[in-house]
Design a protein around this motif. Structure first.
Motif, PDB file in Angstrom:
ATOM      1  N   PHE A  49     -22.163  14.699   8.096  1.00 61.06           N
ATOM      2  CA  PHE A  49     -23.012  15.466   7.187  1.00 61.06           C
ATOM      3  C   PHE A  49     -22.498  16.895   7.138  1.00 61.06           C
ATOM      4  N   ASP A  50     -22.827  17.604   6.071  1.00 63.03           N
ATOM      5  CA  ASP A  50     -22.474  19.006   5.931  1.00 63.03           C
ATOM      6  C   ASP A  50     -23.618  19.865   6.458  1.00 63.03           C
ATOM      7  N   VAL A  51     -23.380  21.148   6.559  1.00 68.00           N
ATOM      8  CA  VAL A  51     -24.381  22.104   7.021  1.00 68.00           C
ATOM      9  C   VAL A  51     -24.509  23.198   5.973  1.00 68.00           C
ATOM     10  N   VAL A  82     -22.060  28.143   2.874  1.00 66.11           N
ATOM     11  CA  VAL A  82     -22.863  29.359   2.877  1.00 66.11           C
ATOM     12  C   VAL A  82     -23.211  29.673   1.430  1.00 66.11           C
ATOM     13  N   VAL A  83     -24.501  29.780   1.153  1.00 65.22           N
ATOM     14  CA  VAL A  83     -24.982  30.223  -0.157  1.00 65.22           C
ATOM     15  C   VAL A  83     -25.478  31.647   0.043  1.00 65.22           C
ATOM     16  N   SER A  84     -24.968  32.571  -0.768  1.00 65.88           N
ATOM     17  CA  SER A  84     -25.354  33.968  -0.610  1.00 65.88           C
ATOM     18  C   SER A  84     -25.083  34.736  -1.891  1.00 65.88           C
ATOM     19  N   ASP A  85     -25.462  36.013  -1.825  1.00 69.09           N
ATOM     20  CA  ASP A  85     -25.095  36.929  -2.889  1.00 69.09           C
ATOM     21  C   ASP A  85     -23.591  37.193  -2.786  1.00 69.09           C
ATOM     22  N   ASP A  86     -23.027  37.718  -3.841  1.00 69.75           N
ATOM     23  CA  ASP A  86     -21.576  37.954  -3.906  1.00 69.75           C
ATOM     24  C   ASP A  86     -21.270  39.368  -3.420  1.00 69.75           C
ATOM     25  N   ALA A  87     -21.409  39.576  -2.111  1.00 68.81           N
ATOM     26  CA  ALA A  87     -21.198  40.904  -1.540  1.00 68.81           C
ATOM     27  C   ALA A  87     -19.926  40.926  -0.703  1.00 68.81           C
ATOM     28  N   GLY A  88     -19.276  42.075  -0.684  1.00 67.65           N
ATOM     29  CA  GLY A  88     -18.050  42.240   0.086  1.00 67.65           C
ATOM     30  C   GLY A  88     -18.182  41.863   1.555  1.00 67.65           C
ATOM     31  N   PRO A  89     -19.249  42.298   2.248  1.00 65.90           N
ATOM     32  CA  PRO A  89     -19.393  41.936   3.664  1.00 65.90           C
ATOM     33  C   PRO A  89     -19.487  40.422   3.892  1.00 65.90           C
ATOM     34  N   VAL A  90     -20.072  39.697   2.951  1.00 63.85           N
ATOM     35  CA  VAL A  90     -20.152  38.235   3.073  1.00 63.85           C
ATOM     36  C   VAL A  90     -18.745  37.648   3.075  1.00 63.85           C
ATOM     37  N   ARG A 105     -13.029  24.233   6.804  1.00 69.82           N
ATOM     38  CA  ARG A 105     -14.333  24.101   7.459  1.00 69.82           C
ATOM     39  C   ARG A 105     -15.442  24.838   6.714  1.00 69.82           C
ATOM     40  N   ILE A 106     -15.106  25.947   6.045  1.00 69.77           N
ATOM     41  CA  ILE A 106     -16.102  26.854   5.476  1.00 69.77           C
ATOM     42  C   ILE A 106     -16.049  26.817   3.953  1.00 69.77           C
ATOM     43  N   GLY A 107     -17.211  26.718   3.323  1.00 68.80           N
ATOM     44  CA  GLY A 107     -17.314  26.806   1.867  1.00 68.80           C
ATOM     45  C   GLY A 107     -18.343  27.856   1.483  1.00 68.80           C
ATOM     46  N   TRP A 108     -18.157  28.491   0.350  1.00 69.12           N
ATOM     47  CA  TRP A 108     -19.098  29.497  -0.133  1.00 69.12           C
ATOM     48  C   TRP A 108     -19.531  29.153  -1.542  1.00 69.12           C
ATOM     49  N   HIS A 109     -20.800  29.390  -1.842  1.00 64.96           N
ATOM     50  CA  HIS A 109     -21.321  29.157  -3.188  1.00 64.96           C
ATOM     51  C   HIS A 109     -22.214  30.341  -3.560  1.00 64.96           C
ATOM     52  N   ASP A 110     -21.937  30.925  -4.698  1.00 70.51           N
ATOM     53  CA  ASP A 110     -22.693  32.091  -5.170  1.00 70.51           C
ATOM     54  C   ASP A 110     -24.081  31.648  -5.623  1.00 70.51           C
ATOM     55  N   GLU A 111     -25.106  32.331  -5.137  1.00 68.46           N
ATOM     56  CA  GLU A 111     -26.471  31.986  -5.530  1.00 68.46           C
ATOM     57  C   GLU A 111     -26.695  32.153  -7.036  1.00 68.46           C
ATOM     58  N   LYS A 112     -25.862  32.936  -7.701  1.00 69.20           N
ATOM     59  CA  LYS A 112     -25.993  33.115  -9.156  1.00 69.20           C
ATOM     60  C   LYS A 112     -25.580  31.874  -9.933  1.00 69.20           C
ATOM     61  N   ARG A 113     -24.918  30.919  -9.277  1.00 68.48           N
ATOM     62  CA  ARG A 113     -24.473  29.704  -9.963  1.00 68.48           C
ATOM     63  C   ARG A 113     -25.530  28.595  -9.939  1.00 68.48           C
ATOM     64  N   PHE A 114     -26.683  28.864  -9.358  1.00 65.18           N
ATOM     65  CA  PHE A 114     -27.788  27.899  -9.382  1.00 65.18           C
ATOM     66  C   PHE A 114     -28.475  27.976 -10.743  1.00 65.18           C
ATOM     67  N   PRO A 115     -29.193  26.931 -11.140  1.00 66.08           N
ATOM     68  CA  PRO A 115     -29.809  26.917 -12.475  1.00 66.08           C
ATOM     69  C   PRO A 115     -31.085  27.754 -12.594  1.00 66.08           C
ATOM     70  N   PHE A 116     -31.371  28.601 -11.611  1.00 66.56           N
ATOM     71  CA  PHE A 116     -32.546  29.473 -11.632  1.00 66.56           C
ATOM     72  C   PHE A 116     -32.156  30.787 -10.964  1.00 66.56           C
ATOM     73  N   LYS A 117     -32.923  31.798 -11.228  1.00 64.99           N
ATOM     74  CA  LYS A 117     -32.671  33.140 -10.687  1.00 64.99           C
ATOM     75  C   LYS A 117     -33.930  33.640  -9.992  1.00 64.99           C
ATOM     76  N   MET A 118     -33.775  34.721  -9.260  1.00 66.17           N
ATOM     77  CA  MET A 118     -34.923  35.347  -8.601  1.00 66.17           C
ATOM     78  C   MET A 118     -35.985  35.736  -9.633  1.00 66.17           C
ATOM     79  N   ALA A 119     -35.565  36.181 -10.783  1.00 64.51           N
ATOM     80  CA  ALA A 119     -36.520  36.560 -11.834  1.00 64.51           C
ATOM     81  C   ALA A 119     -37.379  35.371 -12.262  1.00 64.51           C
ATOM     82  N   ASP A 120     -36.815  34.161 -12.239  1.00 62.94           N
ATOM     83  CA  ASP A 120     -37.585  32.968 -12.572  1.00 62.94           C
ATOM     84  C   ASP A 120     -38.700  32.738 -11.552  1.00 62.94           C
TER      85      ASP A 120
END
Length: 176
Positions: A49-51, A82-90, A105-120
Motif C-alpha cells: 500500500f502507499d502512504v 505528499v499533498v501540499s501547497d507549492d512552496a519552496g520549503p516543501v 520512494r517519494i511523490g508530490w501532488h499539488d493541492e491545487k490539482r484537486f477538483p475543489f479549492k479552499m474557497a469551495d
C-alpha cells in the motif's frame, strides 16, 4: 505486533512536548540515533500500500522525522505521497528525502490539482478559521481519485514518529 504499542508513546511524547511549549517532535529535540541501522524494508514497487501525508508548508519540521521513521520502521509500504501547497520549503525537504530514501520512494501532488479549492469549502461550510482542517480532510478522502498512480493508501499525520522495528500494518493472509 500491535500498532498501539508504537504509535501511542510517540503521540503522548509529541502532545507533552507541545503542551510544554516545546512544539511537536521536531528539530534538535530529536535524537538522530533513533534511525540508526535503518534501511527501507521494502522497495516501493513491491509495497502492499502507499502512504499519504497532507501537509502545509508550516508542518515540515515534524514531517522530516515522521517520514524517515515511517520508511525505516514500517515494512510493506510502497510510495510515500505528499499533498501540499507549492512552496519552496516543501520542495527543498522533498528533495532531501528523495536523496536519502530514494527518488522512486517519494511523490508530490499539488493541492491545487484537486477538483475543489479552499474557497469551495469556505463557501459551502462557512467555517471561518476551521476551514483549513475541513479542506485537509477532503484532500485525504479524495486523494485516491485525484492522484494518478496512487494505490490503496494509508493516511499518516506529519507529526507522527514511528518507534520500534517492523511495525506490521497488514496481517498475514491466513491470520485473523
Amino acid at each position: 505486533r500491535r500498532l498501539s504499542a508504537y504509535v501511542w508513546p510517540a503521540f503522548w511524547a509529541a502532545t507533552a512536548a507541545a503542551m510544554m511549549g516545546g512544539g511537536i517532535i521536531a528539530g534538535p529535540a530529536i535524537d538522530p540515533h533513533i534511525l540508526d541501522n535503518c534501511t527501507a524494508p521494502t522497495r516501493p514497487a513491491e509495497g502492499l500500500f502507499d502512504v499519504l501525508y497532507v501537509v502545509h508548508s508550516k508542518d515540515l519540521g515534524p514531517l522530516k522525522w515522521g517520514m524517515r521513521s515511517l520508511v525505516c520502521r514500517v515494512p510493506d509500504i510502497g510510495k510515500v505521497w505528499v499533498v501540499s501547497d507549492d512552496a519552496g520549503p516543501v520542495h527543498a525537504l522533498l528533495g532531501e528525502l528523495k536523496r536519502d530514501l530514494g527518488e522512486d520512494r517519494i511523490g508530490w501532488h499539488d493541492e491545487k490539482r484537486f477538483p475543489f479549492k479552499m474557497a469551495d469549502v469556505e463557501s459551502h461550510l462557512h467555517c471561518g478559521r476551521t476551514c483549513g482542517w475541513y479542506f485537509q480532510q477532503l484532500l485525504k478522502l479524495c486523494a485516491g481519485s485525484a492522484i494518478p498512480g496512487i494505490r490503496d493508501y494509508m493516511v499518516v499525520d506529519a507529526d507522527l514518529v514511528w518507534f520500534g522495528r517492523d511495525i506490521q500494518m497488514v496481517a498475514a493472509r491466513d491470520t485473523v
